[in-house]
Enzyme design. Structure first.
Site, short mmCIF file in Angstrom:
data_model
loop_
_atom_site.label_atom_id
_atom_site.label_comp_id
_atom_site.label_asym_id
_atom_site.label_seq_id
_atom_site.Cartn_x
_atom_site.Cartn_y
_atom_site.Cartn_z
N TYR A 74 0.83 -1.22 0.00
CA TYR A 74 0.00 0.00 0.00
C TYR A 74 0.86 1.26 0.00
O TYR A 74 0.34 2.35 -0.22
CB TYR A 74 -0.92 0.04 1.23
CG TYR A 74 -1.98 -1.02 1.29
CD1 TYR A 74 -2.16 -1.95 0.26
CD2 TYR A 74 -2.81 -1.12 2.41
CE1 TYR A 74 -3.13 -2.92 0.35
CE2 TYR A 74 -3.80 -2.09 2.49
CZ TYR A 74 -3.94 -3.00 1.46
OH TYR A 74 -4.91 -3.95 1.56
N LEU B 126 -18.18 -2.82 1.33
CA LEU B 126 -19.30 -2.04 0.79
C LEU B 126 -19.46 -2.25 -0.71
O LEU B 126 -20.34 -1.63 -1.32
CB LEU B 126 -19.13 -0.55 1.12
CG LEU B 126 -19.09 -0.23 2.62
CD1 LEU B 126 -18.79 1.25 2.84
CD2 LEU B 126 -20.39 -0.62 3.31
N ILE C 202 -13.43 -4.20 7.18
CA ILE C 202 -12.43 -3.12 7.21
C ILE C 202 -12.71 -2.13 6.08
O ILE C 202 -11.95 -2.04 5.10
CB ILE C 202 -10.98 -3.66 7.14
CG1 ILE C 202 -10.83 -4.69 6.00
CG2 ILE C 202 -10.59 -4.30 8.46
CD1 ILE C 202 -9.37 -5.05 5.73
N ASN D 10 -19.29 4.85 9.48
CA ASN D 10 -18.97 3.43 9.38
C ASN D 10 -18.83 2.72 10.72
O ASN D 10 -18.86 1.49 10.76
CB ASN D 10 -17.68 3.24 8.58
CG ASN D 10 -17.86 3.52 7.10
OD1 ASN D 10 -18.98 3.62 6.62
ND2 ASN D 10 -16.75 3.65 6.39
#
Length: 274
Positions: free
Chosen positions: A47, A184, A224, A236
């Site tokens: 990342y 999501l 997550i 969230n």
């Protein structure tokens, strides 16, 4: 914050996914998430943000031991894996992480060596718990068999449009958590489904809150979600003052018949069908 208890690990059921978050923006979102009550952070060597995640954690003032930190290693050959773990810790500015995962299985690298190296990292104290990511059931079963220490989690894509029934069952049978990335499902089309919009109206919640609540009401499931704005962070995590009914859970689960996978790179393993 509720926890999932798996093979000795207590994993908060909602964490902050940090994929695509970079630099100061990432650090600020991490610090803001912790101020809002998050106690679970997820990152990875690929990342390119482990340093920013560590900076946000330190800036937050929240005690290190109060936060469950997960990172993932890409280079998984023996020797490479241990070095990768050391480098991740240096970037994070931590002496240990709570969970270290093999990011993807690699058919060109024998799994036995990777799992042995993963156990060595745990034995050295660089991580408290170990696990895997993007492992379908056949490879997961082999990883469980090969590991001396219990595996705590398998992190996989999971949302109401993707049927992961078999992977979930395999995780539960092994006492592992199934950690859902992309929980999501990229939102738009999913949030327009009647099963979700109807539940949102009944509970006075947003579609994203309904979907995340659906995740955390499943046994051994952790979500997550990534958030790019502080208001999304607050939304969230605001999941624990209501409960979906059995009928609502079933209606949302019925959307899995679409079986749509978002992330399927060329190096993917052979996925389970459901």
């Amino acid at each position: 914050m509720n926890n999932v208890m798996v093979n000795g690990a207590a994993i908060p059921v909602i964490g902050l996914g940090t994929w695509t978050l970079k630099g100061e923006v990432c650090s600020e979102l991490v610090a803001n998430s912790l101020s809002l009550g998050y106690r679970h952070l997820d990152t990875a060597s690929t990342y390119d943000n482990e340093s920013a995640v560590g900076e946000g954690l330190r800036f937050s003032g929240v005690p290190r031991d109060d936060v469950f930190v997960t990172t993932k290693v890409w280079d998984i050959a023996p020797g490479d894996l241990e070095r990768s773990a050391e480098e991740s810790l240096k970037r994070l500015g931590l002496e240990t992480v709570d969970l270290l995962l093999i990011h993807w299985p690699n058919s060109e690298i024998p799994l036995a060596g990777s799992i042995k190296a993963l156990n060595a990292v745990r034995d050295s104290g660089m991580t408290r718990h170990i696990g895997v990511s993007n492992f379908p059931t056949a490879i997961l079963a082999e990883a469980v068999r090969l590991s001396d220490a219990p595996l705590a989690a398998n992190q996989v894509e999971y949302h109401p449009f993707l049927d992961q029934t078999r992977v979930h069952a395999a995780c539960r049978a092994a006492g592992m958590a199934m950690v859902a990335y992309a929980p999501l499902g990229r939102g738009e089309a999913l949030f327009e489904q009647a099963a979700i919009t109807d539940a949102a109206k009944r509970h006075g919640k947003t579609p994203s809150q309904i979907v995340l609540r659906w995740h955390v009401q499943q046994e051994g499931v952790v979500a997550i979600p990534r958030a790019e704005r502080t208001e999304w962070l607050a939304e969230n995590i605001d999941l624990f003052d209501f409960e979906l009914s059995g009928e609502e859970m079933s209606a949302i689960s019925g959307l899995r018949a679409r079986n749509h996978r978002i992330y399927d790179p060329h190096y993917s393993p052979q996925w389970d069908e459901g």
